[in-house]
Design a protein around this motif. Structure first.
Motif, mmCIF file in Angstrom:
data_model
loop_
_atom_site.group_PDB
_atom_site.id
_atom_site.type_symbol
_atom_site.label_atom_id
_atom_site.label_comp_id
_atom_site.label_asym_id
_atom_site.label_seq_id
_atom_site.Cartn_x
_atom_site.Cartn_y
_atom_site.Cartn_z
ATOM 1 N N ARG A 61 0.541 -1.148 0.016
ATOM 2 C CA ARG A 61 0.022 0.090 -0.063
ATOM 3 C C ARG A 61 0.952 1.065 -0.095
ATOM 4 O O ARG A 61 0.473 1.943 -0.846
ATOM 5 C CB ARG A 61 -0.783 0.122 1.263
ATOM 6 C CG ARG A 61 -1.855 1.260 1.251
ATOM 7 C CD ARG A 61 -2.583 1.254 2.539
ATOM 8 N NE ARG A 61 -1.683 1.334 3.828
ATOM 9 C CZ ARG A 61 -1.131 2.229 4.145
ATOM 10 N NH1 ARG A 61 -1.182 3.677 3.677
ATOM 11 N NH2 ARG A 61 -0.709 2.382 5.533
ATOM 12 N N LYS A 73 -5.101 4.517 -7.761
ATOM 13 C CA LYS A 73 -6.533 3.747 -8.225
ATOM 14 C C LYS A 73 -6.456 2.301 -8.331
ATOM 15 O O LYS A 73 -7.632 1.674 -7.840
ATOM 16 C CB LYS A 73 -6.533 4.381 -9.708
ATOM 17 C CG LYS A 73 -6.993 5.811 -9.796
ATOM 18 C CD LYS A 73 -8.251 6.178 -9.420
ATOM 19 C CE LYS A 73 -8.618 7.688 -9.618
ATOM 20 N NZ LYS A 73 -9.823 8.017 -8.946
ATOM 21 N N GLN A 76 -7.367 1.205 -4.747
ATOM 22 C CA GLN A 76 -8.606 1.564 -4.372
ATOM 23 C C GLN A 76 -9.412 0.211 -5.034
ATOM 24 O O GLN A 76 -10.543 -0.121 -4.569
ATOM 25 C CB GLN A 76 -9.097 2.713 -5.006
ATOM 26 C CG GLN A 76 -8.661 3.916 -4.113
ATOM 27 C CD GLN A 76 -9.095 5.071 -4.667
ATOM 28 O OE1 GLN A 76 -9.396 5.364 -5.795
ATOM 29 N NE2 GLN A 76 -9.171 6.267 -3.762
ATOM 30 N N ALA A 79 -9.133 -2.726 -2.677
ATOM 31 C CA ALA A 79 -9.858 -2.366 -1.565
ATOM 32 C C ALA A 79 -11.512 -2.712 -1.711
ATOM 33 O O ALA A 79 -12.047 -3.221 -0.735
ATOM 34 C CB ALA A 79 -9.853 -1.087 -1.065
ATOM 35 N N SER A 80 -11.984 -2.400 -2.936
ATOM 36 C CA SER A 80 -13.275 -2.692 -3.213
ATOM 37 C C SER A 80 -13.648 -4.078 -3.938
ATOM 38 O O SER A 80 -14.767 -4.283 -4.400
ATOM 39 C CB SER A 80 -13.892 -1.327 -4.093
ATOM 40 O OG SER A 80 -13.177 -1.459 -5.481
ATOM 41 N N GLN A 94 -8.146 -0.318 2.154
ATOM 42 C CA GLN A 94 -9.040 0.666 2.412
ATOM 43 C C GLN A 94 -8.447 2.169 2.894
ATOM 44 O O GLN A 94 -9.242 2.988 2.847
ATOM 45 C CB GLN A 94 -10.075 0.299 3.766
ATOM 46 C CG GLN A 94 -10.617 -1.209 3.247
ATOM 47 C CD GLN A 94 -11.830 -0.904 2.636
ATOM 48 O OE1 GLN A 94 -12.145 0.005 2.456
ATOM 49 N NE2 GLN A 94 -12.411 -2.382 1.900
ATOM 50 N N CYS A 96 -6.195 3.380 1.584
ATOM 51 C CA CYS A 96 -5.426 4.112 0.320
ATOM 52 C C CYS A 96 -6.279 5.054 -0.260
ATOM 53 O O CYS A 96 -7.198 4.924 -0.917
ATOM 54 C CB CYS A 96 -5.152 2.874 -0.813
ATOM 55 S SG CYS A 96 -4.239 3.427 -2.176
ATOM 56 N N LEU A 97 -6.140 6.277 -0.009
ATOM 57 C CA LEU A 97 -6.987 7.476 -0.238
ATOM 58 C C LEU A 97 -6.493 8.190 -1.457
ATOM 59 O O LEU A 97 -5.359 8.454 -1.661
ATOM 60 C CB LEU A 97 -7.087 8.685 0.999
ATOM 61 C CG LEU A 97 -7.453 7.921 2.426
ATOM 62 C CD1 LEU A 97 -7.314 8.874 3.439
ATOM 63 C CD2 LEU A 97 -8.954 7.427 2.373
ATOM 64 N N ASP A 98 -7.461 8.621 -2.257
ATOM 65 C CA ASP A 98 -7.100 9.241 -3.543
ATOM 66 C C ASP A 98 -7.394 10.854 -3.261
ATOM 67 O O ASP A 98 -7.984 11.629 -3.773
ATOM 68 C CB ASP A 98 -8.202 9.037 -4.453
ATOM 69 C CG ASP A 98 -7.779 9.511 -5.832
ATOM 70 O OD1 ASP A 98 -6.531 9.874 -6.126
ATOM 71 O OD2 ASP A 98 -8.910 9.703 -6.670
ATOM 72 N N ASP A 291 -19.630 4.512 -8.876
ATOM 73 C CA ASP A 291 -18.598 5.292 -7.798
ATOM 74 C C ASP A 291 -19.595 6.079 -6.960
ATOM 75 O O ASP A 291 -19.229 7.441 -6.758
ATOM 76 C CB ASP A 291 -17.640 6.221 -8.488
ATOM 77 C CG ASP A 291 -16.175 6.430 -7.270
ATOM 78 O OD1 ASP A 291 -16.347 5.574 -6.369
ATOM 79 O OD2 ASP A 291 -15.759 7.347 -7.496
ATOM 80 N N HIS A 293 -19.974 6.593 -3.811
ATOM 81 C CA HIS A 293 -19.338 6.698 -2.425
ATOM 82 C C HIS A 293 -19.986 8.079 -1.834
ATOM 83 O O HIS A 293 -20.745 8.815 -2.421
ATOM 84 C CB HIS A 293 -17.851 7.009 -2.394
ATOM 85 C CG HIS A 293 -17.011 7.989 -2.884
ATOM 86 N ND1 HIS A 293 -17.346 9.337 -2.494
ATOM 87 C CD2 HIS A 293 -16.584 8.102 -4.163
ATOM 88 C CE1 HIS A 293 -16.667 9.931 -3.306
ATOM 89 N NE2 HIS A 293 -16.184 9.270 -4.219
ATOM 90 N N LYS A 414 -18.807 -3.264 -5.464
ATOM 91 C CA LYS A 414 -18.438 -1.796 -4.832
ATOM 92 C C LYS A 414 -19.450 -1.068 -4.598
ATOM 93 O O LYS A 414 -19.596 -0.516 -3.500
ATOM 94 C CB LYS A 414 -17.413 -1.219 -5.738
ATOM 95 C CG LYS A 414 -16.752 -0.118 -5.183
ATOM 96 C CD LYS A 414 -15.576 0.509 -6.154
ATOM 97 C CE LYS A 414 -15.380 1.914 -5.742
ATOM 98 N NZ LYS A 414 -14.238 2.338 -6.582
#
Length: 453
Positions: A61, A73, A76, A79-80, A94, A96-98, A291, A293, A414
């Motif tokens: 990660r 990406k 992510q 993660a999904s 989870q 790993c933030l964009d 997407d 979210h 997802k």
């Protein structure tokens, strides 16, 4: 005549030179990106040799985050995708933030002016230099048009497309070598997954396509008589491949319960409207929002549901969607034969699937399948370990029979994960699989929250 011919020749030569220069620059940038990638991998490897040895998921990660856009990406995606990757990797990614540091505003100004061909002040009444959001592909700023309309401007980061192309070519080459060295891995079609991811991410870099998605989604809403949901209207005169100007929405995210209650007395009905809109789009729109979210679903000040950010969309065949419904239903009832038939429908394969043999292999998992609620398959927050293990086992069995689950399977899963989190916040007593107000296969009728009301 000779002068005109000379002019044509000169223009052709200049065009050729520009094309050659662009190609050379892209080649240099691609080479620099490969060197950067090798440098990051080298530093991580050196740290490992010197004794800094975190668990492999954590190491992967942090490496992905150091490598930037493409790998974030990809993280992510891991993660999904509990149906594809081991539980410990799904959990780690989870985190790993964009989110990336904001670009200085002069880059934003330069990009807008280069793309739209006019000074910023001629295009907009005002643009807020402070970004509303800054991610790996684009940065978003609030603005006003000359007529006073509130809009947001989505501006692509410099060189993103070239980075994506270079990274994915590198990943594809590495995957092909891995598949050759370990033939047993070829059934999982690593290179195929990379190709699909590349296509999706490159599409995300084309803001004209995203603007068209917004227009088409609003047309779908109008055609189905759905006045309770809306997407931003793009301003095409101020939009190019790398700059997207669109209507600004004012409201709150659906997961912000404290603020949400100021806008509605019935959060559950709000959620049902969002669910019915999204389920309807699976069959009645050419694509679905892939997407949803918490930042991309809003309750607007006028009570409508706002769907924003159509950079990532998915497309699914009717047969595949029916297959997924049968798949979840079969697991809930323990119907092994129907489960095998559904997997054959959902999966992508070039060979004929022996459903009887597939059912026999699935039957060996029967102990794990007993008393498994189908809704738990998409409720990863509630039952992570059991669900991830079950999905991994089913995917492996499918691979042994030549079945490869398409990218849309992961995208749909997802979205179910996202919607389950909405359910936990807004209507924890609701089961979206059995609630009569939720219409998973068409336009809702006269139920509360239905699309036509």
């Amino acid at each position: 005549m000779s002068n005109q011919s000379d002019i044509k020749d000169m223009r052709a030569w200049l065009a050729s030179e520009r094309s050659g220069t662009a190609l050379a620059l892209n080649t240099l940038r691609g080479g620099a990106r490969i060197m950067e990638t090798v440098g990051v991998l080298g530093r991580q490897g050196l740290s490992w040799l010197l004794g800094d040895r975190p668990p492999m998921p954590a190491l992967l990660r942090t490496t992905f985050e150091s490598l930037g856009t493409t790998y974030i990406k990809l993280g992510q995606f891991i993660a999904s995708s509990p149906s594809i990757f081991p539980e410990e990797y799904v959990q780690e990614f989870q985190r790993c933030l964009d989110r990336t540091p904001a670009l200085p505003f002069h880059y934003i100004r330069e990009t807008i002016e280069a793309e739209l061909g006019q000074p910023l002040e001629s295009l907009y009444q005002s643009v807020d230099p402070k970004p509303l959001a800054s991610a790996s592909i684009a940065q978003v700023h609030a603005a006003k048009l000359k007529n006073g309309q509130d809009v947001v401007i989505k501006v692509q980061r410099p060189g993103v497309r070239n980075v994506l192309l270079t990274d994915f070519n590198f990943l594809y080459f590495a995957a092909r070598i891995t598949e050759r060295l370990a033939p047993g891995l070829s059934k999982s079609a690593i290179s195929g997954v990379i190709e699909e991811l590349q296509a999706g991410m490159l599409e995300e870099c084309d803001f004209i396509k995203e603007a068209n998605n917004l227009t088409e989604f609003n047309a779908f809403l109008e055609n189905t008589g759905n006045s309770r949901a809306v997407a931003p209207t793009p301003v095409m005169s101020h939009t190019t491949t790398r700059v997207l100007t669109m209507e600004r929405f004012f409201g709150v995210p659906l997961t912000d319960m404290n603020v949400l209650r100021k806008y509605t007395d019935d959060p559950a009905e709000t959620l049902i409207t969002a669910l019915n809109t999204w389920f309807s789009s699976l069959m009645l729109c050419d694509f679905f929002h892939a997407d949803v979210h918490a930042g991309n679903l809003m309750l607007l000040e006028d009570g409508r549901i706002g769907f924003i950010d159509f950079g990532i969309v998915g497309r699914i065949r009717r047969e595949a969607w029916d297959g997924m419904a049968q798949f979840f239903d079969a697991i809930g009832r323990g119907d092994i034969r129907q489960m095998a038939e559904a997997m054959a429908v959902i999966g992508m394969t070039r060979e004929e699937v022996d459903v009887n043999a597939l059912a026999r292999d699935i039957e060996q998992l029967q102990g794990s399948l007993v008393n498994v609620d189908p809704s738990s398959l998409v409720q990863a927050d509630r039952n992570d370990k059991e669900v991830n293990r079950l999905l991994m086992d089913l995917v492996k069995i499918g691979e042994n029979h030549g079945i490869r689950f398409p990218r849309e399977f992961a995208l749909l899963l997802k979205q179910f994960l996202y919607f389950d989190r909405y359910v936990q916040v807004l209507a924890p007593e609701m089961d979206m699989f059995s609630d009569s107000r939720v219409d998973m296969f068409g336009i809702a009728d006269d139920t509360p929250g239905g699309l036509l009301h």
